[in-house]
Design a protein around this motif. Structure first.
Motif, mmCIF file in Angstrom:
data_model
loop_
_atom_site.group_PDB
_atom_site.id
_atom_site.type_symbol
_atom_site.label_atom_id
_atom_site.label_comp_id
_atom_site.label_asym_id
_atom_site.label_seq_id
_atom_site.Cartn_x
_atom_site.Cartn_y
_atom_site.Cartn_z
ATOM 1 N N ASN A 48 0.820 -1.224 0.000
ATOM 2 C CA ASN A 48 0.000 0.000 0.000
ATOM 3 C C ASN A 48 0.849 1.267 0.000
ATOM 4 O OD1 ASN A 48 -2.442 -1.309 -0.083
ATOM 5 N ND2 ASN A 48 -2.815 -1.198 2.132
ATOM 6 N N ALA A 49 2.037 1.188 -0.603
ATOM 7 C CA ALA A 49 2.929 2.346 -0.619
ATOM 8 C C ALA A 49 3.014 3.000 -1.989
ATOM 9 C CB ALA A 49 4.328 1.923 -0.166
ATOM 10 N N HIS A 50 2.588 2.313 -3.036
ATOM 11 C CA HIS A 50 2.793 2.824 -4.398
ATOM 12 C C HIS A 50 2.075 4.146 -4.628
ATOM 13 C CE1 HIS A 50 3.500 2.776 -8.693
ATOM 14 N NE2 HIS A 50 2.196 2.945 -8.901
ATOM 15 N N ASN A 51 0.858 4.277 -4.132
ATOM 16 C CA ASN A 51 0.081 5.492 -4.391
ATOM 17 C C ASN A 51 0.737 6.729 -3.800
ATOM 18 O OD1 ASN A 51 -1.835 4.060 -5.814
ATOM 19 N ND2 ASN A 51 -3.197 3.781 -4.046
ATOM 20 N N PHE A 52 1.157 6.647 -2.535
ATOM 21 C CA PHE A 52 1.759 7.846 -1.935
ATOM 22 C C PHE A 52 3.136 8.125 -2.535
ATOM 23 C CE2 PHE A 52 4.289 5.306 1.105
ATOM 24 C CZ PHE A 52 5.417 6.090 1.240
ATOM 25 N N ILE A 53 3.851 7.070 -2.929
ATOM 26 C CA ILE A 53 5.163 7.286 -3.554
ATOM 27 C C ILE A 53 4.988 7.990 -4.901
ATOM 28 C CG2 ILE A 53 7.194 6.140 -4.535
ATOM 29 C CD1 ILE A 53 6.858 3.940 -2.444
ATOM 30 N N SER A 54 4.010 7.545 -5.667
ATOM 31 C CA SER A 54 3.771 8.133 -6.993
ATOM 32 C C SER A 54 3.326 9.583 -6.894
ATOM 33 C CB SER A 54 2.720 7.310 -7.743
ATOM 34 O OG SER A 54 3.140 5.972 -7.900
ATOM 35 N N SER A 55 2.689 9.955 -5.781
ATOM 36 C CA SER A 55 2.217 11.326 -5.621
ATOM 37 C C SER A 55 3.333 12.302 -5.258
ATOM 38 C CB SER A 55 1.123 11.387 -4.540
ATOM 39 O OG SER A 55 1.663 11.060 -3.263
ATOM 40 N N LEU A 56 4.488 11.780 -4.872
ATOM 41 C CA LEU A 56 5.609 12.646 -4.533
ATOM 42 C C LEU A 56 6.220 13.224 -5.799
ATOM 43 C CD1 LEU A 56 7.327 10.393 -1.815
ATOM 44 C CD2 LEU A 56 5.934 12.433 -1.423
ATOM 45 N N PRO A 57 6.762 14.454 -5.729
ATOM 46 C CA PRO A 57 7.308 15.096 -6.946
ATOM 47 C C PRO A 57 8.367 14.253 -7.655
ATOM 48 C CG PRO A 57 7.142 16.679 -5.146
ATOM 49 C CD PRO A 57 6.818 15.338 -4.567
ATOM 50 N N GLN A 58 9.215 13.608 -6.893
ATOM 51 C CA GLN A 58 10.285 12.802 -7.491
ATOM 52 C C GLN A 58 9.994 11.305 -7.448
ATOM 53 O OE1 GLN A 58 13.400 14.738 -5.005
ATOM 54 N NE2 GLN A 58 14.442 15.078 -6.959
ATOM 55 N N GLY A 59 8.798 10.933 -7.003
ATOM 56 C CA GLY A 59 8.398 9.542 -7.007
ATOM 57 C C GLY A 59 9.361 8.644 -6.247
ATOM 58 N N TYR A 60 9.760 7.565 -6.881
ATOM 59 C CA TYR A 60 10.651 6.596 -6.233
ATOM 60 C C TYR A 60 12.067 7.146 -6.041
ATOM 61 C CZ TYR A 60 7.231 2.827 -6.561
ATOM 62 O OH TYR A 60 6.122 2.041 -6.393
ATOM 63 N N ASP A 61 12.377 8.257 -6.670
ATOM 64 C CA ASP A 61 13.694 8.887 -6.515
ATOM 65 C C ASP A 61 13.718 9.902 -5.373
ATOM 66 O OD1 ASP A 61 14.943 7.507 -8.636
ATOM 67 O OD2 ASP A 61 14.001 8.868 -10.086
ATOM 68 N N THR A 62 12.666 9.967 -4.591
ATOM 69 C CA THR A 62 12.609 10.889 -3.454
ATOM 70 C C THR A 62 13.542 10.401 -2.346
ATOM 71 O OG1 THR A 62 10.304 11.420 -3.941
ATOM 72 C CG2 THR A 62 11.105 11.939 -1.722
ATOM 73 N N SER A 63 14.353 11.313 -1.842
ATOM 74 C CA SER A 63 15.238 10.960 -0.730
ATOM 75 C C SER A 63 14.436 10.951 0.569
ATOM 76 C CB SER A 63 16.388 11.963 -0.624
ATOM 77 O OG SER A 63 17.185 11.685 0.521
ATOM 78 N N VAL A 64 14.625 9.918 1.374
ATOM 79 C CA VAL A 64 13.869 9.806 2.622
ATOM 80 C C VAL A 64 14.500 10.620 3.743
ATOM 81 C CG1 VAL A 64 13.088 7.504 1.977
ATOM 82 C CG2 VAL A 64 15.115 7.748 3.432
ATOM 83 N N GLY A 65 15.726 11.123 3.528
ATOM 84 C CA GLY A 65 16.409 11.874 4.574
ATOM 85 C C GLY A 65 17.050 10.943 5.598
ATOM 86 N N GLU A 66 17.788 11.534 6.505
ATOM 87 C CA GLU A 66 18.466 10.735 7.512
ATOM 88 C C GLU A 66 17.445 10.053 8.423
ATOM 89 O OE1 GLU A 66 21.989 11.207 10.902
ATOM 90 O OE2 GLU A 66 21.300 12.929 9.746
ATOM 91 N N ARG A 67 17.546 8.727 8.515
ATOM 92 C CA ARG A 67 16.640 7.899 9.315
ATOM 93 C C ARG A 67 15.177 8.090 8.896
ATOM 94 N NH1 ARG A 67 18.210 8.924 15.480
ATOM 95 N NH2 ARG A 67 16.932 7.048 15.769
ATOM 96 N N GLY A 68 14.958 8.449 7.625
ATOM 97 C CA GLY A 68 13.600 8.576 7.101
ATOM 98 C C GLY A 68 12.848 9.774 7.614
ATOM 99 N N VAL A 69 13.556 10.846 7.973
ATOM 100 C CA VAL A 69 12.910 11.991 8.616
ATOM 101 C C VAL A 69 11.942 12.722 7.687
ATOM 102 C CG1 VAL A 69 14.708 13.662 7.993
ATOM 103 C CG2 VAL A 69 13.393 13.991 10.102
ATOM 104 N N GLN A 70 12.088 12.556 6.368
ATOM 105 C CA GLN A 70 11.219 13.255 5.422
ATOM 106 C C GLN A 70 9.854 12.591 5.263
ATOM 107 O OE1 GLN A 70 12.101 16.112 4.199
ATOM 108 N NE2 GLN A 70 14.230 16.058 4.910
ATOM 109 N N LEU A 71 9.663 11.418 5.854
ATOM 110 C CA LEU A 71 8.415 10.680 5.698
ATOM 111 C C LEU A 71 7.684 10.569 7.023
ATOM 112 C CD1 LEU A 71 9.730 7.743 3.466
ATOM 113 C CD2 LEU A 71 8.722 9.900 2.703
#
Length: 597
Positions: free
Chosen positions: A471-494
């Motif tokens: 159930n992650a594909h939809n929110f990933i696709s909605s991000l500007p950079q999609g699967y190339d979005t950096s999650v940040g250190e320890r995933g802080v951007q998510l």
């Protein structure tokens, strides 16, 4: 998670004990130094490094010869000025002046070679790059690298200078040289005493700096918590307090090193006075010339400077010896459970039957607290087993034992009838997928974090399919950079739910036979929990699944619910059957949960 908390506590206690041992047990430090011979420092060098070290050593020897040769030429120059025929002075001096030019070219070449070595070494593997086990190992590796680099080059250079100076002095006038060498033990004694003082200081300072570094590391890792409690000043005060000891130690080291260095110059000037006095007596008796006296004077003065510079390097040498002992203590340590070992058996096919047979267990750093007492639990293939119980009862410890982060004190764990201890550890863990309460994401893109779950290369189709299943594909696709979005250190951007779904996708991509869920939804809000739980329900189909959870919605549909209490399985069965047990442990937990909500 209990596992992470207990593992962190184990590590903290190990660090504390290690610091106390380093601080109080001087004999232990000495033993470490004896166990690390100098040649072991070069075990990290590859062929290119060794070639560069040979080049650097040769250049250091050549550089050390430059000044003694200068003293020899200088003596010849003095004799030329004292020639009996003044008309030949310019001619003789010119010949010797050319020697100074040649010496300058020679010194330029041998001084350039070490710099060339440093340039090339940047592209080679360095000892510091090999050390990546926390701040302690990084600092120690840097210290040792300095020893086998600049400091070692200076030591070799000074030895070359001392040797050449003595040879020139004895060749020029052995009588004067012997007379002057009679006072050399004065300089050697101060260097020896200085090194002894600094040896004791360096080990203590290293331990103190480790404590201060630990405070800084903890503060940086938990910067949000520090900021939320407005504890910046408190952390800074604590860090300064930890640094107070090393600062005072540094002052003491400076006093000892400075006084020793000053005494070296005192010894040098006293030697100069003695040299000229003895030289004058020999010239008076016709046993020496003025040029020979100057040759001996300059040669021995340069040798004395080499001795004093070498003694001044004692702090760096002692620090490097302590650091080398610390590094090899880590590298030579052989854990009882070695994840890098290739020994052990594997199974042709894995069905996923797990058995805990009469397991007793205590954490190594808490031998007085019994976690399990003759515990027995059967986890059938393809079924979901939920572990419930009070906090600290050992639910997460079961997962740690299944992954072989620990071995039981007695009893055994088996997978499809084979003892886990007999299995190849890397293969065993490859059969398992873990989704924890706080998933660990790397400071990379979403695609790379998901692909991390597969050994080898993961295709784009596999990554996308895993994301859809979680159930992650939809929110990933909605991000500007999609699967190339950096999650940040320890995933802080998510958000928490997003991180959890990426962790599930990573586990799905691994396609494990055994799925371990350790409080996978406990930190999520109701909506995020629903989405994540839907993904987990799809992943759990036809997989042996172990669930650690408190929430009723997570566990009520499990095939088997096992209640962990007082180190044993107090009850087990399905939700409906356990609820019918009057005053049962599970019914009490459910009642407590319902009242809390």
């Amino acid at each position: 998670m209990e596992t992470e908390m207990e593992a962190a506590e184990d590590q903290n206690k190990n660090n504390k004990n290690e610091n106390e041992n380093n601080n109080n047990n001087k004999k232990g430090v000495a033993a470490d130094e004896q166990r690390v011979p100098f040649y072991k420092l070069f075990e990290f060098a590859d062929r290119l490094d060794l070639v560069l070290m040979v080049v650097g050593t040769i250049s250091a020897i050549g550089n050390g010869l430059a000044q003694p040769i200068m003293s020899l030429i200088f003596g010849q120059m003095i004799n030329s000025f004292g020639a009996s025929d003044p008309s030949h002075v310019v001619q003789e001096v010119s010949k010797i002046a050319i020697k100074f030019v040649y010496l300058g070219i020679y010194a330029c070449i041998v001084a350039f070679l070490p710099l060339l070595k440093e340039k090339v070494c940047k592209s080679a593997k360095s000892m510091q790059n090999r050390g990546a086990i926390g701040a302690r190992l990084s600092t120690d590796a840097s210290t040792v690298k300095n020893l086998v680099g600049d400091t070692l080059a200076l030591i070799v250079q000074n030895i070359s200078t001392i040797t050449a100076g003595l040879i020139i002095a004895f060749t020029a006038n052995w009588k004067l040289t012997l007379a002057i060498l009679a006072v050399v033990p004065l300089m050697l004694a101060q260097g020896f005493i200085q090194a002894k003082f600094l040896k004791g200081f360096s080990g203590d300072a290293k331990v103190m700096y480790e404590e201060a570094s630990q405070v800084a590391n903890d503060a940086v890792r938990s910067i949000r918590t520090v900021a939320s409690f407005c504890s910046e000043k408190k952390v800074m005060d604590l860090y300064q307090q930890k640094c107070k000891g090393p600062m005072e130690q540094g002052v003491r080291i400076g006093l000892v090193s400075g006084s020793g260095f000053g005494f070296s110059f005192l010894a040098i000037y006293l030697t100069n006075a003695f040299c000229f006095y003895i030289g004058a007596l020999l010239v008076k008796r016709g046993q020496a010339t003025f040029g020979e006296v100057l040759k001996v004077f300059f040669a021995l003065t340069i040798s004395a400077l080499g001795v004093s510079q070498t003694s001044a390097l004692a702090p760096d040498t002692n620090k490097a010896k302590d650091s080398a002992a610390s590094i090899f203590e880590i590298l030579d340590r052989r854990p009882r459970i070695d994840s890098s070992s290739d020994s052990g058996s594997t199974l042709a096919t894995v069905t996923g039957n797990i058995e805990l047979e009469h397991v007793s267990f205590k954490y190594p750093t808490r031998p007085d607290i019994q976690i399990f007492r003759d515990m027995c639990l059967s986890i059938p293939s393809g079924k979901t087993v939920a572990l419930v119980g009070e906090s600290g009862s050992g639910k997460s410890t079961v997962i740690s034992l299944i992954q072989r982060f620990y071995d039981p004190d007695s009893g055994r764990l088996t997978l499809d009838g084979m003892d886990l201890k007999r299995m190849k550890l890397s293969w065993l863990r490859q059969q398992m997928g873990l989704v924890s309460q706080e998933p660990i994401l790397f400071n990379e893109t979403i695609r790379e974090n998901i692909a991390y779950g597969k050994e080898g290369h993961a295709t784009e189709e596999e990554i996308t399919a895993a994301a859809k299943a979680s159930n992650a594909h939809n929110f990933i696709s909605s991000l500007p950079q999609g699967y190339d979005t950096s999650v940040g250190e320890r995933g802080v951007q998510l958000s928490g739910g997003q991180k959890q779904r990426i962790a599930i996708a990573r586990a799905i991509l691994k396609d494990p036979k055994i799925l371990l869920l350790d409080e996978a939804t406990s930190a999520l809000d109701a909506e995020s929990e629903r989405v994540v739980q839907e993904a987990l329900d799809r992943v759990m189909v036809n997989r042996t699944t172990v669930v650690v959870a408190h929430r009723l919605s997570t566990i009520k549909n499990a095939d088997i619910i096992a209640v962990v209490k007082n180190g044993v399985i107090a009850e087990k069965g399905r939700h409906d059957a356990l609820m019918k047990i009057t005053d049962g442990a599970y019914a009490s937990l459910v009642a407590l949960h319902m009242s809390a909500t």
